[in-house]
Design a protein around this motif. Sequence first.
Motif, PDB file in Angstrom:
ATOM      1  N   VAL A   1      -3.058   4.258 -12.701  1.00 25.02           N
ATOM      2  CA  VAL A   1      -4.198   4.932 -12.094  1.00 25.02           C
ATOM      3  C   VAL A   1      -4.328   4.424 -10.664  1.00 25.02           C
ATOM      4  O   VAL A   1      -4.534   3.232 -10.447  1.00 25.02           O
ATOM      5  CB  VAL A   1      -5.499   4.654 -12.869  1.00 25.02           C
ATOM      6  N   LEU A   2      -4.187   5.315  -9.696  1.00 27.53           N
ATOM      7  CA  LEU A   2      -4.200   4.936  -8.281  1.00 27.53           C
ATOM      8  C   LEU A   2      -5.592   5.163  -7.719  1.00 27.53           C
ATOM      9  O   LEU A   2      -5.879   6.171  -7.094  1.00 27.53           O
ATOM     10  CB  LEU A   2      -3.143   5.748  -7.533  1.00 27.53           C
ATOM     11  N   MET A   3      -6.464   4.192  -7.961  1.00 25.94           N
ATOM     12  CA  MET A   3      -7.865   4.313  -7.591  1.00 25.94           C
ATOM     13  C   MET A   3      -8.126   3.456  -6.352  1.00 25.94           C
ATOM     14  O   MET A   3      -8.736   2.384  -6.409  1.00 25.94           O
ATOM     15  CB  MET A   3      -8.765   3.886  -8.770  1.00 25.94           C
ATOM     16  N   GLY A   4      -7.630   3.933  -5.204  1.00 25.64           N
ATOM     17  CA  GLY A   4      -7.827   3.217  -3.956  1.00 25.64           C
ATOM     18  C   GLY A   4      -9.107   3.648  -3.261  1.00 25.64           C
ATOM     19  O   GLY A   4      -9.656   4.716  -3.544  1.00 25.64           O
ATOM     20  N   PHE A   5      -9.578   2.823  -2.322  1.00 21.44           N
ATOM     21  CA  PHE A   5     -10.856   3.081  -1.659  1.00 21.44           C
ATOM     22  C   PHE A   5     -10.777   3.017  -0.140  1.00 21.44           C
ATOM     23  O   PHE A   5     -11.785   3.137   0.541  1.00 21.44           O
ATOM     24  CB  PHE A   5     -11.918   2.104  -2.172  1.00 21.44           C
ATOM     25  N   GLY A   6      -9.586   2.831   0.422  1.00 23.05           N
ATOM     26  CA  GLY A   6      -9.454   2.794   1.869  1.00 23.05           C
ATOM     27  C   GLY A   6      -9.511   4.188   2.470  1.00 23.05           C
ATOM     28  O   GLY A   6      -9.652   5.195   1.776  1.00 23.05           O
ATOM     29  N   LEU A   7      -9.402   4.254   3.789  1.00 24.04           N
ATOM     30  CA  LEU A   7      -9.299   5.517   4.509  1.00 24.04           C
ATOM     31  C   LEU A   7      -7.962   5.528   5.248  1.00 24.04           C
ATOM     32  O   LEU A   7      -7.440   4.466   5.613  1.00 24.04           O
ATOM     33  CB  LEU A   7     -10.448   5.675   5.513  1.00 24.04           C
ATOM     34  N   ASP A   8      -7.432   6.733   5.509  1.00 24.32           N
ATOM     35  CA  ASP A   8      -6.146   6.772   6.207  1.00 24.32           C
ATOM     36  C   ASP A   8      -6.270   6.341   7.664  1.00 24.32           C
ATOM     37  O   ASP A   8      -5.265   6.171   8.357  1.00 24.32           O
ATOM     38  CB  ASP A   8      -5.488   8.147   6.089  1.00 24.32           C
ATOM     39  N   SER A   9      -7.495   6.157   8.131  1.00 27.96           N
ATOM     40  CA  SER A   9      -7.732   5.682   9.496  1.00 27.96           C
ATOM     41  C   SER A   9      -7.875   4.162   9.572  1.00 27.96           C
ATOM     42  O   SER A   9      -8.218   3.623  10.627  1.00 27.96           O
ATOM     43  CB  SER A   9      -9.007   6.330  10.050  1.00 27.96           C
ATOM     44  N   ASP A  10      -7.595   3.460   8.482  1.00 30.85           N
ATOM     45  CA  ASP A  10      -7.801   2.012   8.442  1.00 30.85           C
ATOM     46  C   ASP A  10      -6.745   1.217   9.201  1.00 30.85           C
ATOM     47  O   ASP A  10      -6.824  -0.009   9.251  1.00 30.85           O
ATOM     48  CB  ASP A  10      -7.847   1.522   6.991  1.00 30.85           C
ATOM     49  N   ALA A  11      -5.759   1.898   9.767  1.00 30.11           N
ATOM     50  CA  ALA A  11      -4.731   1.256  10.608  1.00 30.11           C
ATOM     51  C   ALA A  11      -3.928   0.203   9.855  1.00 30.11           C
ATOM     52  O   ALA A  11      -3.582  -0.833  10.420  1.00 30.11           O
ATOM     53  CB  ALA A  11      -5.369   0.636  11.870  1.00 30.11           C
ATOM     54  N   ILE A  12      -3.630   0.485   8.574  1.00 29.09           N
ATOM     55  CA  ILE A  12      -2.768  -0.446   7.855  1.00 29.09           C
ATOM     56  C   ILE A  12      -1.393  -0.451   8.511  1.00 29.09           C
ATOM     57  O   ILE A  12      -0.931   0.556   9.033  1.00 29.09           O
ATOM     58  CB  ILE A  12      -2.671  -0.100   6.353  1.00 29.09           C
ATOM     59  N   HIS A  13      -0.756  -1.600   8.551  1.00 23.78           N
ATOM     60  CA  HIS A  13       0.544  -1.830   9.186  1.00 23.78           C
ATOM     61  C   HIS A  13       0.452  -1.764  10.712  1.00 23.78           C
ATOM     62  O   HIS A  13       1.477  -1.907  11.384  1.00 23.78           O
ATOM     63  CB  HIS A  13       1.610  -0.837   8.707  1.00 23.78           C
ATOM     64  N   SER A  14      -0.720  -1.534  11.262  1.00 28.59           N
ATOM     65  CA  SER A  14      -0.891  -1.388  12.710  1.00 28.59           C
ATOM     66  C   SER A  14      -1.863  -2.445  13.234  1.00 28.59           C
ATOM     67  O   SER A  14      -2.563  -3.099  12.451  1.00 28.59           O
ATOM     68  CB  SER A  14      -1.436   0.002  13.039  1.00 28.59           C
ATOM     69  N   PRO A  15      -1.947  -2.600  14.557  1.00 27.94           N
ATOM     70  CA  PRO A  15      -2.971  -3.491  15.108  1.00 27.94           C
ATOM     71  C   PRO A  15      -4.371  -2.997  14.746  1.00 27.94           C
ATOM     72  O   PRO A  15      -4.613  -1.810  14.580  1.00 27.94           O
ATOM     73  CB  PRO A  15      -2.726  -3.401  16.620  1.00 27.94           C
ATOM     74  N   ASN A  16      -5.284  -3.950  14.620  1.00 29.05           N
ATOM     75  CA  ASN A  16      -6.698  -3.681  14.325  1.00 29.05           C
ATOM     76  C   ASN A  16      -6.913  -3.015  12.962  1.00 29.05           C
ATOM     77  O   ASN A  16      -7.793  -2.164  12.798  1.00 29.05           O
ATOM     78  CB  ASN A  16      -7.338  -2.847  15.447  1.00 29.05           C
ATOM     79  N   GLU A  17      -6.116  -3.414  11.988  1.00 24.32           N
ATOM     80  CA  GLU A  17      -6.348  -2.971  10.608  1.00 24.32           C
ATOM     81  C   GLU A  17      -7.776  -3.333  10.203  1.00 24.32           C
ATOM     82  O   GLU A  17      -8.288  -4.389  10.570  1.00 24.32           O
ATOM     83  CB  GLU A  17      -5.354  -3.658   9.668  1.00 24.32           C
ATOM     84  N   HIS A  18      -8.412  -2.436   9.442  1.00 22.86           N
ATOM     85  CA  HIS A  18      -9.789  -2.707   9.031  1.00 22.86           C
ATOM     86  C   HIS A  18     -10.104  -2.010   7.715  1.00 22.86           C
ATOM     87  O   HIS A  18      -9.374  -1.113   7.279  1.00 22.86           O
ATOM     88  CB  HIS A  18     -10.775  -2.252  10.119  1.00 22.86           C
ATOM     89  N   TYR A  19     -11.196  -2.441   7.102  1.00 18.91           N
ATOM     90  CA  TYR A  19     -11.612  -1.915   5.798  1.00 18.91           C
ATOM     91  C   TYR A  19     -13.129  -1.872   5.770  1.00 18.91           C
ATOM     92  O   TYR A  19     -13.790  -2.890   5.987  1.00 18.91           O
ATOM     93  CB  TYR A  19     -11.067  -2.820   4.685  1.00 18.91           C
ATOM     94  N   GLY A  20     -13.681  -0.689   5.526  1.00 20.88           N
ATOM     95  CA  GLY A  20     -15.123  -0.514   5.580  1.00 20.88           C
ATOM     96  C   GLY A  20     -15.871  -1.296   4.516  1.00 20.88           C
ATOM     97  O   GLY A  20     -15.445  -1.348   3.350  1.00 20.88           O
ATOM     98  N   LEU A  21     -16.984  -1.904   4.895  1.00 25.31           N
ATOM     99  CA  LEU A  21     -17.824  -2.587   3.908  1.00 25.31           C
ATOM    100  C   LEU A  21     -18.312  -1.611   2.843  1.00 25.31           C
ATOM    101  O   LEU A  21     -18.379  -1.956   1.658  1.00 25.31           O
ATOM    102  CB  LEU A  21     -19.026  -3.242   4.614  1.00 25.31           C
TER     103      LEU A  21
END
Length: 459
Positions: A420-440
């Motif tokens: 079950v792929l129940m993720g909560f990030g957004l595609d704008s979270d800049a994973i693998h890129s500078p300034n990666e972030h995750y909303g509270l």
Amino acid sequence: MQETLNYINENKQRFVDELFELLRIPSISADPAYKDEVLKCADVCATHLKNAGADNVEVCQTKGYPIVFGEKILDKNLPTVLVYGHYDVQPADPLELWKKPPFEPYIEKTELHPEGAIFARGSADDKGQFFMHVKAFEAMMKTNTLPCNVKFILEGEEEVGSVSLGDFVNENKEKLACDCILISDTHIYSNEQPTVTTGLRGLSYVEVEVEGPNRDLHSGLYGGAVPNPIHVLSRMIAKLIDEDGHITVDGFYDNVEVVSDEERAEMNKLKDNPGEFKKSIGLKDIEGEKGYTTLERTSIRPTLDCNGIWGGYTGEGAKTVIPSKAFAKISMRLVPYQTPEEITEKFTKYFEKIAPDTVKIKVTPHHGGMPYVLPVATKEFLAAKQAMESAFGKEVLPYRSGGSIPITSMFEKVLGAKSVLMGFGLDSDAIHSPNEHYGLFNFYKGIESIPLFFENYSK
């Protein structure tokens, strides 16, 4: 559930503080210079599992980095959920593009995250997401509301291809035996339109080499009379996709899944917005395979992309040479019924076919992975959908992601359980890129949703 929710609300700040502790550890699996930090992170993860209430917590050695295991078995007659996550992170380069140092987490409000987002390498991929499960488990344990058995498996090599995970799973089938696997390493469509990921593309990744003369040559003495491998490689890459965005590799589409018009219509309920899509990545226009929407191009259609190209002199100043060799890295995202072995073989034959006789060609396969689909009629999907609808207060739609998590198909093959792929990030979270972030907001919604999933799945 209200008691569990109260516990979560009372401990929100502590949860973030403890996540910050994890994020400060530069657990970069791709760089041997960070070996001690990766090992330290495994130990810290084990401590968090123990503190949350897990039994039999182990830091299991592998040929590479260790796998952290823990469990809580209430009753062998109850269903068992295996939670997967990874504690390793991508390298942080280029460092100069980060607003602040990547392993010094901080919170900042943004347009998409008015409540604030946690900025740090690994915040969304995947420390922030797997830590939601640890804290949700803690909340259920502290309030005596855990409705089923749970096992945890946290690896330290996901960002380098999960090289030790397959052997570990095959050697520990009984230890890892479960009814379903719960993974939060994906994203939702938006905070306004939550989704459960029902599909992932597979992957074939290769490196190509074009060799011309037996040494680098003086471009004045030899220019115009010999093949330049960079030119040849560039022309060959350009031939891989035609003007309609169609991949030209012979037989590439032979086994591609045909998605029904009904499913395509359901998928496009997600309100594809080309204008917002272009704005989010700073483009004036977009392109892709003719006849498909952006949502479809990035989920149900296979792709081919050049990820890097190099050769010759790239240092400071000038050096007028015709290089002996040129190289490129190429990734192909696959859809159901394509396999990495099949596509790698077809690509290799085609690349050799279109090469001129003036050069030699070498194709080196790297890692690959199978596509994965979770049918929407399954108990697993419905449990996740209902959990997130309760937490978000909105309808939750199925969503096929363009990314790849090769371990999902391996889990199903070896353990006989759906993921079950129940993720909560957004595609704008800049994973693998500078300034990666995750909303509270996303972090907390995940912690709220996970106990609901356990409750729904256990019924």
